[in-house]
Design a protein around this motif. Sequence first.
Motif, PDB file in Angstrom:
ATOM      1  N   PRO A  76       0.828  -1.218   0.000  1.00  0.00           N
ATOM      2  CA  PRO A  76       0.000   0.000   0.000  1.00  0.00           C
ATOM      3  C   PRO A  76       0.861   1.267   0.000  1.00  0.00           C
ATOM      4  O   PRO A  76       2.001   1.270   0.484  1.00  0.00           O
ATOM      5  CB  PRO A  76      -0.807  -0.107   1.297  1.00  0.00           C
ATOM      6  CG  PRO A  76      -0.691  -1.520   1.736  1.00  0.00           C
ATOM      7  CD  PRO A  76       0.562  -2.060   1.148  1.00  0.00           C
ATOM      8  N   ASP A  77       0.296   2.335  -0.533  1.00  0.00           N
ATOM      9  CA  ASP A  77       1.029   3.598  -0.615  1.00  0.00           C
ATOM     10  C   ASP A  77       1.416   4.125   0.757  1.00  0.00           C
ATOM     11  O   ASP A  77       2.491   4.697   0.933  1.00  0.00           O
ATOM     12  CB  ASP A  77       0.199   4.647  -1.363  1.00  0.00           C
ATOM     13  CG  ASP A  77       0.089   4.346  -2.844  1.00  0.00           C
ATOM     14  OD1 ASP A  77       0.968   3.625  -3.360  1.00  0.00           O
ATOM     15  OD2 ASP A  77      -0.856   4.840  -3.482  1.00  0.00           O
ATOM     16  N   TRP A  78       0.537   3.937   1.745  1.00  0.00           N
ATOM     17  CA  TRP A  78       0.834   4.467   3.079  1.00  0.00           C
ATOM     18  C   TRP A  78       2.068   3.793   3.679  1.00  0.00           C
ATOM     19  O   TRP A  78       2.821   4.423   4.412  1.00  0.00           O
ATOM     20  CB  TRP A  78      -0.367   4.360   4.015  1.00  0.00           C
ATOM     21  CG  TRP A  78      -0.745   2.962   4.412  1.00  0.00           C
ATOM     22  CD1 TRP A  78      -1.627   2.144   3.789  1.00  0.00           C
ATOM     23  CD2 TRP A  78      -0.246   2.236   5.533  1.00  0.00           C
ATOM     24  NE1 TRP A  78      -1.708   0.946   4.434  1.00  0.00           N
ATOM     25  CE2 TRP A  78      -0.871   0.970   5.517  1.00  0.00           C
ATOM     26  CE3 TRP A  78       0.672   2.508   6.538  1.00  0.00           C
ATOM     27  CZ2 TRP A  78      -0.603   0.000   6.468  1.00  0.00           C
ATOM     28  CZ3 TRP A  78       0.921   1.536   7.496  1.00  0.00           C
ATOM     29  CH2 TRP A  78       0.280   0.296   7.459  1.00  0.00           C
ATOM     30  N   VAL A  79       2.286   2.508   3.339  1.00  0.00           N
ATOM     31  CA  VAL A  79       3.466   1.808   3.846  1.00  0.00           C
ATOM     32  C   VAL A  79       4.722   2.376   3.193  1.00  0.00           C
ATOM     33  O   VAL A  79       5.744   2.601   3.865  1.00  0.00           O
ATOM     34  CB  VAL A  79       3.348   0.288   3.602  1.00  0.00           C
ATOM     35  CG1 VAL A  79       4.631  -0.419   3.975  1.00  0.00           C
ATOM     36  CG2 VAL A  79       2.167  -0.283   4.373  1.00  0.00           C
ATOM     37  N   LYS A  80       4.634   2.656   1.909  1.00  0.00           N
ATOM     38  CA  LYS A  80       5.780   3.249   1.206  1.00  0.00           C
ATOM     39  C   LYS A  80       6.112   4.628   1.775  1.00  0.00           C
ATOM     40  O   LYS A  80       7.279   4.957   1.997  1.00  0.00           O
ATOM     41  CB  LYS A  80       5.480   3.369  -0.290  1.00  0.00           C
ATOM     42  CG  LYS A  80       5.357   2.039  -0.999  1.00  0.00           C
ATOM     43  CD  LYS A  80       4.989   2.253  -2.449  1.00  0.00           C
ATOM     44  CE  LYS A  80       4.746   0.954  -3.163  1.00  0.00           C
ATOM     45  NZ  LYS A  80       4.305   1.159  -4.546  1.00  0.00           N
ATOM     46  N   MET A  81       5.052   5.431   2.025  1.00  0.00           N
ATOM     47  CA  MET A  81       5.263   6.767   2.585  1.00  0.00           C
ATOM     48  C   MET A  81       5.858   6.675   3.990  1.00  0.00           C
ATOM     49  O   MET A  81       6.742   7.460   4.356  1.00  0.00           O
ATOM     50  CB  MET A  81       3.951   7.543   2.606  1.00  0.00           C
ATOM     51  CG  MET A  81       3.482   7.935   1.209  1.00  0.00           C
ATOM     52  SD  MET A  81       1.840   8.684   1.129  1.00  0.00           S
ATOM     53  CE  MET A  81       1.919   9.938   2.343  1.00  0.00           C
ATOM     54  N   LYS A  82       5.378   5.725   4.786  1.00  0.00           N
ATOM     55  CA  LYS A  82       5.896   5.554   6.140  1.00  0.00           C
ATOM     56  C   LYS A  82       7.383   5.220   6.103  1.00  0.00           C
ATOM     57  O   LYS A  82       8.179   5.783   6.873  1.00  0.00           O
ATOM     58  CB  LYS A  82       5.127   4.447   6.855  1.00  0.00           C
ATOM     59  CG  LYS A  82       5.611   4.161   8.254  1.00  0.00           C
ATOM     60  CD  LYS A  82       4.853   3.008   8.863  1.00  0.00           C
ATOM     61  CE  LYS A  82       5.475   2.609  10.192  1.00  0.00           C
ATOM     62  NZ  LYS A  82       4.890   1.397  10.740  1.00  0.00           N
ATOM     63  N   GLU A  83       7.762   4.301   5.197  1.00  0.00           N
ATOM     64  CA  GLU A  83       9.172   3.939   5.076  1.00  0.00           C
ATOM     65  C   GLU A  83      10.023   5.142   4.664  1.00  0.00           C
ATOM     66  O   GLU A  83      11.127   5.348   5.182  1.00  0.00           O
ATOM     67  CB  GLU A  83       9.336   2.798   4.074  1.00  0.00           C
ATOM     68  CG  GLU A  83       8.769   1.486   4.549  1.00  0.00           C
ATOM     69  CD  GLU A  83       8.759   0.416   3.467  1.00  0.00           C
ATOM     70  OE1 GLU A  83       9.090   0.729   2.293  1.00  0.00           O
ATOM     71  OE2 GLU A  83       8.409  -0.728   3.802  1.00  0.00           O
ATOM     72  N   THR A  84       9.493   5.963   3.755  1.00  0.00           N
ATOM     73  CA  THR A  84      10.219   7.158   3.319  1.00  0.00           C
ATOM     74  C   THR A  84      10.403   8.126   4.485  1.00  0.00           C
ATOM     75  O   THR A  84      11.502   8.654   4.704  1.00  0.00           O
ATOM     76  CB  THR A  84       9.464   7.850   2.175  1.00  0.00           C
ATOM     77  OG1 THR A  84       9.288   6.915   1.109  1.00  0.00           O
ATOM     78  CG2 THR A  84      10.220   9.060   1.658  1.00  0.00           C
ATOM     79  N   PHE A  85       9.331   8.370   5.240  1.00  0.00           N
ATOM     80  CA  PHE A  85       9.422   9.275   6.388  1.00  0.00           C
ATOM     81  C   PHE A  85      10.386   8.747   7.447  1.00  0.00           C
ATOM     82  O   PHE A  85      11.129   9.516   8.056  1.00  0.00           O
ATOM     83  CB  PHE A  85       8.046   9.508   7.007  1.00  0.00           C
ATOM     84  CG  PHE A  85       7.142  10.376   6.167  1.00  0.00           C
ATOM     85  CD1 PHE A  85       7.614  11.512   5.539  1.00  0.00           C
ATOM     86  CD2 PHE A  85       5.813  10.051   6.019  1.00  0.00           C
ATOM     87  CE1 PHE A  85       6.789  12.310   4.777  1.00  0.00           C
ATOM     88  CE2 PHE A  85       4.975  10.835   5.252  1.00  0.00           C
ATOM     89  CZ  PHE A  85       5.457  11.972   4.622  1.00  0.00           C
ATOM     90  N   MET A  86      10.362   7.451   7.674  1.00  0.00           N
ATOM     91  CA  MET A  86      11.264   6.864   8.668  1.00  0.00           C
ATOM     92  C   MET A  86      12.721   7.028   8.237  1.00  0.00           C
ATOM     93  O   MET A  86      13.592   7.334   9.054  1.00  0.00           O
ATOM     94  CB  MET A  86      10.937   5.385   8.894  1.00  0.00           C
ATOM     95  CG  MET A  86       9.595   5.151   9.571  1.00  0.00           C
ATOM     96  SD  MET A  86       9.452   5.953  11.169  1.00  0.00           S
ATOM     97  CE  MET A  86      10.564   4.964  12.127  1.00  0.00           C
ATOM     98  N   ARG A  87      13.001   6.824   6.956  1.00  0.00           N
ATOM     99  CA  ARG A  87      14.359   7.018   6.454  1.00  0.00           C
ATOM    100  C   ARG A  87      14.799   8.475   6.620  1.00  0.00           C
ATOM    101  O   ARG A  87      15.917   8.760   7.054  1.00  0.00           O
ATOM    102  CB  ARG A  87      14.456   6.608   4.983  1.00  0.00           C
ATOM    103  CG  ARG A  87      14.799   5.138   4.808  1.00  0.00           C
ATOM    104  CD  ARG A  87      15.100   4.795   3.364  1.00  0.00           C
ATOM    105  NE  ARG A  87      13.851   4.269   2.804  1.00  0.00           N
ATOM    106  CZ  ARG A  87      13.207   4.754   1.753  1.00  0.00           C
ATOM    107  NH1 ARG A  87      13.697   5.760   1.084  1.00  0.00           N
ATOM    108  NH2 ARG A  87      12.082   4.228   1.329  1.00  0.00           N
ATOM    109  N   GLN A  88      13.888   9.394   6.280  1.00  0.00           N
ATOM    110  CA  GLN A  88      14.216  10.814   6.420  1.00  0.00           C
ATOM    111  C   GLN A  88      14.452  11.178   7.878  1.00  0.00           C
ATOM    112  O   GLN A  88      15.384  11.925   8.196  1.00  0.00           O
ATOM    113  CB  GLN A  88      13.094  11.670   5.819  1.00  0.00           C
ATOM    114  CG  GLN A  88      13.011  11.583   4.318  1.00  0.00           C
ATOM    115  CD  GLN A  88      11.800  12.308   3.760  1.00  0.00           C
ATOM    116  OE1 GLN A  88      10.910  12.716   4.496  1.00  0.00           O
ATOM    117  NE2 GLN A  88      11.765  12.450   2.435  1.00  0.00           N
ATOM    118  N   ALA A  89      13.591  10.655   8.770  1.00  0.00           N
ATOM    119  CA  ALA A  89      13.751  10.941  10.203  1.00  0.00           C
ATOM    120  C   ALA A  89      15.080  10.395  10.717  1.00  0.00           C
ATOM    121  O   ALA A  89      15.779  11.066  11.493  1.00  0.00           O
ATOM    122  CB  ALA A  89      12.584  10.340  10.987  1.00  0.00           C
TER     123      ALA A  89
END
Length: 88
Positions: A66-79
């Motif tokens: 799902p897109d939300w999982v991809k976005m979560k992974e991106t935010f976690m990497r950025q954080a």
Amino acid sequence: MDFNEIMVQVGANRQREREELKKRAYMDHELAQLIAFAFNDPNKMPSVEKAYPFIKEDQPQEEQVPDWVKMKETFMRQANQIKSNQSQ
């Protein structure tokens, strides 16, 4: 090959031909049903996967992320990058 081996091979060939005819008959019947749907009521025509279920079995099953999982992974990497930059 001796006589018995030849007879076994002939029997196997006949069985294979019968199986092929059965498959062809099934596919012809399915095609006739789809033509009837297309001619009489195209809105109710089944999808290819429903009409021919073996097609779906042959295709590799891909897990949809799902897109939300991809976005979560991106935010976690950025954080994590921000945290590592602040600690330096």
